[in-house]
Design a protein around this motif. Structure first.
Motif: not given
Length: 547
Positions: A262-263, A318-322, A328-339, A539-547
């Motif tokens: 998040d931003i 850098l870009p963050r969820a704003d 939402d977080l970029p990789q969460q948007l991918v999982l949600q199909g927002s592509v 990838t599992e870690l990045s989904l749980m613990h985004p930078i």
């Protein structure tokens, strides 16, 4: 279609009319350039840290013969270590990172805006030519860079030589804190990710004006590298995946939806700016920052960590969820199909992490690596998660990056290990995750650049593939084909062109990559299955613990 050369001695400088304004460019052989055209108002004064504002209708005459200054640049020092061989130093300074950018926040010192756009086109292109358009978004870690880094002439010339002419566009956008300020205050004001908003405004400009230059606004491909490629991926995710008709294809080099949070995660850096600029006592610190003298603000920004600081790819800006551009977080948007469901190309260099591991050479033991990873990348990770990650990225030099170089290039006991981890965390694993999620949804292609592997320490380092495009290499042909047909193999008529190896589409069942190689066999097909267990867990870690 063919383009006939017109002797330059018989041609005056080209002009183009936009609204009631006349722009004079330059010409060389069969190519015209119109440079430094403002697409948004200068982001100064009350417009600093605000969404880009479109320019009024053009009137009068404009000199479009030279690029304008870049937007304000964050100061940094390239990690030129004593351990680097001269060959490696030359690769950094004389190729992709060897440019000094004049910069300005507005036109106080330069008669140009920092938010500007450039158009390079075949001289023969008229307003009814309807040529495909390649829009380049530069990289630079979201901290530096500008369109002047690379000249689109070689791309347009390659397209002419192939008989598939395109129009090339590049744009400036705000970087560092000027474009990616992050905090709760920024989120509340709805002014996050301004650099991405600048890019979006430039794409709207393309829709409005590109036909005058001979381009087809319905045939726009956005293309970029590193921060530019990440930006493109985020344009595919914003607005619920609705492109608004701004582009129909994407070509991404070393960048995909990254594992950012998040931003509000940027609050410490924001607070530091507020303190350094004397805004701490203000009831509205964001408004105070808008009024800070430019050099004072820039000096404060320069005190924040850069991409070549000890924390490396854990960037300050850098870009963050704003909640606006990225809901939402970029990789969460991918999982949600927002592509956006569009054809795309996405690839990496083999040794993405080597360059960014030169700034933490003092990390030399297993214990220090554990501390570094836990503090910089996984502060919310558990000890067992970190332990498992490190077991998948062992300290054995033969497993590290530059990959496939045995025990060589191990300039410290942990350098190759950190290079492997950092390259996978930000580049390789996010790309594979993105392409895996898009399998069966969009036509897509993937590549891996393993060229320049012999460069000491760096190997096939981040951004080295740019030379394969702007240097007139075979990737330029694949790019021109893709811009024309949305397929890297064929031209607009659906005919294979360029005499290159056929590039199969990528899917989960056949994760085939075009692999660019040194030597007598420059291209081969390979499977995207390397370091499978390591990147899956990453990838599992990045989904749980985004930078």
């Amino acid at each position: 279609m063919s383009v006939e050369a017109i002797p330059t001695s018989k041609r005056a400088n080209p002009t183009i009319k936009l609204d009631d304004g006349t722009f004079t460019g330059t010409t060389t052989g069969t190519i015209d350039k119109f440079l430094g055209i403002p697409f948004a108002q200068p982001p100064t004064g009350d417009l600093r840290f605000r969404l880009p504002q479109s320019v009024d209708a053009y009137t009068g005459t404009f000199d479009a013969t030279a690029m304008a200054p870049s937007c304000p640049q964050q100061d940094l020092t390239l990690p030129i270590s004593d351990v680097l061989a001269q060959e490696a130093v030359d690769a950094l300074l004389n190729t992709v990172y060897g440019v000094v950018f004049p910069d300005s926040e507005d036109c106080e010192y330069f008669p140009k805006y920092c938010l500007y756009i450039n158009v390079v086109k075949p001289s023969s292109a008229a307003n009814d030519s309807a040529l495909p358009v390649a829009v380049w978004i530069f990289g630079g870690g979201f901290e530096l860079g500008g369109p002047s880094m690379y000249d689109g002439t070689s791309i347009v010339q390659r397209s002419i030589d192939l008989g598939e002419p395109v129009v090339y566009v590049s744009m400036a956008y705000r970087v560092s804190a000027f474009g990616f300020l992050a905090s709760q205050e920024v989120k509340d004001a709805g002014v996050g990710n301004l650099g991405l908003q600048d890019q979006r405004e430039a794409l709207r400009w393309v829709q409005k004006y590109i036909s005058t230059f001979g381009g087809d606004p319905t045939k726009v491909t956005i293309w970029g590298e590193s921060a530019g490629a990440i930006s493109i991926a985020l344009h595919m995710l914003t607005n619920g995946g609705d492109t608004e008709g701004l582009f129909r294809g994407a070509f991404m080099e070393s960048g995909s939806p990254i594992p950012v949070g998040d931003i509000t995660g940027g609050q410490p850096y924001y607070d530091d700016l507020v303190e350094r600029t004397g805004c701490s006592g203000s009831s509205d610190t964001l408004e105070c920052l808008r009024g800070v003298e430019y050099q004072t603000l820039l000096d404060a920004v320069n005190q924040s960590p850069s991409i070549f600081s000890y924390q490396s790819l854990s960037l300050a800006w850098l870009p963050r969820a704003d909640g606006v551009f990225l809901e939402d977080l970029p990789q969460q948007l991918v999982l949600q199909g927002s592509v956006a469901n569009i054809p795309f190309v996405n690839g990496d260099c083999d040794d993405e992490g080597t360059l960014f591991s030169l700034s933490n050479l003092n990390v030399t033991t297993d214990a220090e690596v554990t501390t570094y990873v836990s503090e910089i990348y996984l502060p919310t990770g558990t000890s067992s998660e970190i332990s498992q990650l490190l077991s998948l990225y062992p300290s054995d030099a033969s497993d590290g990056s530059p990959f496939d170089t045995s025990v060589f290039n191990a300039i410290t006991p942990e350098f190759k290990r950190l290079a492997a981890m950092q390259g996978d965390l930000v580049f390789q694993a996010p790309r594979r995750f993105f392409q895996g999620q898009m399998s069966g949804k969009s036509d897509q292609w993937s590549f891996l650049s393993k060229r320049n592997k012999a460069i000491p320490v760096l190997g096939s380092f981040h951004a080295s593939d740019i030379l394969n495009v702007y240097g007139g290499g075979d990737m330029a042909t694949y790019l021109v084909n893709f811009v024309n047909s949305l397929d890297p193999n064929t031209n607009s008529a659906g005919v294979a062109t360029g005499g290159l190896l056929n590039w199969p589409q990528y899917s989960n069942s056949t994760p085939t990559m075009m692999t660019f190689l040194d030597g007598l066999i420059p291209r081969a097909l390979s499977d995207d299955t390397y370091r499978s267990d390591a990147m899956t867990f990453m990838t599992e870690l990045s989904l749980m613990h985004p930078i």
